[in-house]
Design a protein around this motif. Structure first.
Motif: not given
Length: 332
Positions: A100, A292, A295, A297, A316, A325, A327
């Motif tokens: 991320s 987006i 995403v 996880d 989503l 999650l 985002v």
């Protein structure tokens, strides 16, 4: 033993899981070896095999209050070995949420090239500054980061890191909760500093509360007025507010309605949002001309991040109600 068996079964049933798990742990081991850190290395081995980290358990048992400085993502972070949660995690691993964070870093680099003026960041739920320091490092003197954090323990460590790096001209930090109204709210302090949160009746408590304090709460609109910042100058909103994200978004309509280049990176805590609130939050974001980007996880029991093949708000909407999650959204 059950955890070990689960990991082995997962690797056998889906070999594609093995490579990202190996890559994630290789980076950790390389850091430990480069720094000559035997304790974290041993802790990583026991944590990976037994889900019991001998090193962080030792730090907690020792009760060491001497602060430690670690280079993380290009900045020096001041960490407290006695503070459970992010501080111990960063002391142990030298990074967190690395997939991320890398996606977010790429978006910051992209913004820096696209925006001619100052890149202004709202850092909401700044905690001890993992992302605020990343933003300051990537954006350099082009960045202005307004950081908001209600937990006094976190504000103290973040302020020390800002001073240590000489980022006082880039990061302003204020001890305040951010929500959909101005006033005073009750804030739950938890032993895990990254799990502390605004007290709500509907909040499902999965961690023990250490104590409660009253903190000021302000909307983003109010904070921008106080800092003399125009909503259309906001280019980044990064937040992790433990299920309070809908309230934060409701308090920043002008930021969402403007047409400036914008990146939003937040943790979506589905389990802490009722159906109506969840649907309303996604409607608000979809109507703000945001797309987006990614995403991600946390995959268990192997415990590494994966990027989901989701590219729409309908994806989503179908997320598991027990999940959280990360985002990343973008408006070009």
């Amino acid at each position: 033993m059950a955890d070990i068996i689960a990991k082995v079964n997962r690797a056998v049933s889906d070999p594609s899981d093995v490579k990202p798990w190996v890559d994630t742990n290789r980076r950790k081991v390389e850091r430990w070896l480069r720094r000559g850190e035997v304790g974290p290395l041993l802790g990583g081995l026991t944590g990976g095999l037994l889900d019991w980290n001998a090193y962080t358990e030792y730090l907690s048992w020792r009760g060491d209050t001497e602060l430690v400085v670690r280079e993380i993502n290009g900045s020096d972070m001041v960490l407290d070995p006695s503070m459970a949660g992010i501080s111990q995690e960063l002391l142990m691993y030298g990074g967190r949420e690395e997939l991320s964070a890398s996606i977010f870093e790429s978006e910051l680099e992209r913004l820096k090239e696209r925006v001619d003026s100052t890149v202004t960041v709202l850092e909401i739920g700044a905690n001890i500054g993992y992302y605020a320091l990343l933003e300051a490092h990537v954006l350099g003197d082009r960045g202005r980061i307004l950081a908001f954090e209600p937990d006094p323990r976190n504000v103290d460590l973040l302020s020390k890191s800002i001073e240590y790096n000489g980022y006082g001209d880039r990061i302003d930090v204020e001890r305040v909760a951010v929500g959909d109204s101005d006033g005073t709210v009750t804030f739950n302090i938890l032993p895990l500093s990254n799990k502390s949160h605004v007290d709500e009746d509907a909040f499902v408590r999965t961690h023990p509360i250490e104590r409660q304090i009253d903190v000021p709460q302000k909307t983003v609109s109010t904070l921008l007025d106080e800092h003399d910042v125009q909503p259309e100058s906001i280019n980044v909103v990064r937040m992790d507010v433990e299920g309070y994200e809908a309230q934060v978004f409701r308090g920043m309509p002008a930021v969402l309605e403007s047409d400036q280049p914008l990146v939003i990176f937040f943790e979506l805590h589905r389990s802490r949002l009722d159906d109506e609130t969840f649907e309303g939050l996604l409607d608000t974001l979809a109507e703000s001309d945001l797309e987006i980007v990614a995403v991600t996880d946390l995959e268990g029991p192997m415990w590494y991040e994966i990027q989901l093949p989701w590219d729409s708000f309908d994806d989503l909407r179908a997320m598991d109600e027990s999940h959280s999650l990360h985002v990343v959204l973008r408006r070009t």
